[in-house]
Design a protein around this motif. Sequence first.
Motif, mmCIF file in Angstrom:
data_model
loop_
_atom_site.group_PDB
_atom_site.id
_atom_site.type_symbol
_atom_site.label_atom_id
_atom_site.label_comp_id
_atom_site.label_asym_id
_atom_site.label_seq_id
_atom_site.Cartn_x
_atom_site.Cartn_y
_atom_site.Cartn_z
ATOM 1 N N SER A 295 0.834 -1.198 0.000
ATOM 2 C CA SER A 295 0.000 0.000 0.000
ATOM 3 C C SER A 295 0.864 1.241 0.000
ATOM 4 O O SER A 295 2.039 1.204 0.341
ATOM 5 N N ARG A 296 0.246 2.340 -0.374
ATOM 6 C CA ARG A 296 0.964 3.601 -0.380
ATOM 7 C C ARG A 296 1.234 4.057 1.042
ATOM 8 O O ARG A 296 2.318 4.484 1.389
ATOM 9 N N GLY A 297 0.239 3.987 1.895
ATOM 10 C CA GLY A 297 0.410 4.211 3.323
ATOM 11 C C GLY A 297 1.005 5.547 3.709
ATOM 12 O O GLY A 297 1.774 5.625 4.656
ATOM 13 N N SER A 298 0.715 6.625 2.998
ATOM 14 C CA SER A 298 1.283 7.922 3.357
ATOM 15 C C SER A 298 0.202 8.950 3.661
ATOM 16 O O SER A 298 0.430 10.146 3.566
ATOM 17 N N ILE A 299 -0.995 8.476 3.992
ATOM 18 C CA ILE A 299 -2.063 9.385 4.407
ATOM 19 C C ILE A 299 -2.593 8.908 5.752
ATOM 20 O O ILE A 299 -2.597 7.715 6.048
ATOM 21 N N ILE A 300 -3.006 9.853 6.591
ATOM 22 C CA ILE A 300 -3.559 9.467 7.885
ATOM 23 C C ILE A 300 -5.004 9.012 7.686
ATOM 24 O O ILE A 300 -5.642 9.342 6.690
ATOM 25 N N CYS A 301 -5.499 8.242 8.636
ATOM 26 C CA CYS A 301 -6.841 7.692 8.510
ATOM 27 C C CYS A 301 -7.897 8.792 8.640
ATOM 28 O O CYS A 301 -7.704 9.788 9.348
ATOM 29 N N LYS A 302 -9.012 8.599 7.984
ATOM 30 C CA LYS A 302 -10.052 9.625 7.909
ATOM 31 C C LYS A 302 -10.587 9.998 9.289
ATOM 32 O O LYS A 302 -10.806 11.182 9.582
ATOM 33 N N SER A 303 -10.797 9.011 10.147
ATOM 34 C CA SER A 303 -11.349 9.305 11.473
ATOM 35 C C SER A 303 -10.411 10.201 12.278
ATOM 36 O O SER A 303 -10.861 11.101 13.010
ATOM 37 N N ASP A 304 -9.086 9.990 12.168
ATOM 38 C CA ASP A 304 -8.120 10.850 12.857
ATOM 39 C C ASP A 304 -8.132 12.257 12.271
ATOM 40 O O ASP A 304 -8.026 13.259 12.994
#
Length: 739
Positions: A295-304
């Motif tokens: 995965s790209r994994g460079s964005i924080i989760c939406k809920s946070d």
Amino acid sequence: MNLNFLLFVCVFVSPVGSVCCSYAGHHTNCREYCQAIFRTDSSPGPSQIKAVENYCASISPQLIHCVNNYTQSYPMRNPTDSLYCCDRAEDYACQTACKRILMSMKTELEIVDGLIEGCKTMPLPQDPLWQCFLESSRSVHPGVTVHPPPSTGLDGAKLHCCSKANSSTCRELCTKLYSTSWGNSQSWQEFDRFCEYNAVEVSMLTCLADVREPCQLGCRNLTYCTNFNNRPTELFRSCNTQSDQGAMNDMKLWEKGSIKMPFINIPVLDIKKCQPEMWKAIACSLQIKPCHSKSRGSIICKSDCVEILKKCGDHNKFPEGHSAESICELLSPTDDLENCIPLDTYLSPSSLGNIVEDVTHPCNPNPCAANQLCEVNRKGCQSGELCLPYLCVPGCKLGEASDFIVRQGTLIQVPSSAGDVGCYKICTCGHSGLLENCMEMRCVDLQKSCIVGGQRKSHGTSFNIDCNVCSCFAGNLICSTRQCLTEHSSEDERRKFTGLPCNCVDQFVPVCGQNGRTYPSACIARCVGLQDNQFEFGSCISKDPCNPNPCNKNQRCIPKKQVCLTSFGKFECSQHECVPRQLNCDQTRDPVCDTDNVEYSNLCTLYQKGKSLAYRGPCQPFCKSVEPVCGHNGETYSSVCAAYSDRVAVDYYGHCQAVGVLSDYGFHSECAFVKCPQLSTTGCKPVIAPGMLICWSSLQVGKSLSRLCVQIGLYLEQNLCFKTLYSIMSLSLLRERTK
């Protein structure tokens, strides 16, 4: 390369690059092209400097000033930077002399005199060799047009990723940025605005991230983002001092009350007082980049994202029509933990802080030079020599600004340097450190889709039709040939169903095809496209290609078993090699083990002694006297070591005797007679993944890849389509890197 230059790189370049590029903050592209300046072991080209100026000027004047100070003080160009010019000489002796001269002489006068003497030619501008030298020497002077060496564009590895774009806009922008021109600042800004955070472009973005910063195991020695330390079993893209400094710079910028994104500015309250630890975790996450292997994994989760903006966003200043939820929908459209970073993981220090042991990898951090590839040392060492756990092997970069390296001698598929979508060429990584002997392939229409059941399937997608796996390649449908049962199938059809290709019976009577591949039965060989005169009974490994001896009297026949992609045509897939009897073996260390468990430095030495090969690699004590094993290719190997050296996984112990698949309908399978060994560790429970094959089943390599070869334009007189499987596997570019 002289010692003074290496010392300059070691002492000056790396720290300066870390400081300069940290001013880019969270602007990924600005930082990437700043880093390209400092990743080269030769003088940065004008196009590289121009790219940094175009894109970073509006982001950080400090960065531009820092880079300018560095480039103006860069040492003189090294002669070895022009090694690629030697390949322009038509005479082989001149090519050899040219490379020797460039690697041994330093001044221009010495080099010119040496080339005149070594090549027996005068320096005429129309001569390709001298023309190349004149062009490369000009490139160190500002304001002069640069003629770069033959290349894959500015970054061929990233150019590969452009074909994964879902929208034509992002595909064209990506191609413009990574082909023969850097594009302008507007192109970069458009790419950031339309593509960099676009959820539908996750395939392209993941690909770019894997090339730019592949996931690496472990994180430590950070001084600002200390909560990220002591995490030896987690993956990160950018755990280094530069990213640590970048996170600190981001926090200083955000403290001014605004977070500047490519497509939106987010007003925030005083982050020194409102959730400062959470903001720090965000800044560090975006810089250090925790990731998953897929995965790209460079964005924080939406809920946070929603939580922090609800608490600390300056709602009175939000852009018209926007709320915390709508902004986060743009930035973090998912809570899928495989595609986003959960902040709570990094709000406190790691629980492994007091653990002494650490998970390490010989190539992380990379100990090799910029033009070398780091590989794990699996060949062992000779007694008395320094034995390191890694090897630094020569390689080639895929473009002027690329840090993606492929091994010397590798065949590599690269996009056309013009950036035309669907146009590729096959090149070899040569001894000059550059891609050579490139051969253009016929362009493929990546926009051409397949119509399946009234639905449009785009190029490159895989799907099932009944029980067959299919893929769409430039409008052509390629499917496996497994037979299927339906709810309307009769009892007789169910009774006869085997699940094998073409519904062949599950009897193991192996045949050897002319392509060097063993098939479990004549039926399956015919199913993949072989004619009866193109295979013979018996496994390929049991055949002796040197009996009868096909070589001349003054030559020695050496078995050279290989699986070619196909033998359907006029080309032969030879299983032997004829070499002079007086051949002197070189000193290359590539250990092999003979059938008497004696190790030799290379295959040539073993055959020169008249011995038989047991397997490639150092002799292993546990393989002296073990029972034979059946590989997943249907070949019986003398030991596990022999199977592994042939890059084949072991299916079961004993001679190959069965072929079949798990079937919901068959009454019994030949697999029922195969006994699995006991687990070596007590207390472990065996796991069989859903749909996993227990017994070996033939891969339909021949027919599918033969068709692919014709379709992509490889079916040429040069016979590229009849390379071995190992050669074709090396055409895959974006594999996991060790660098």
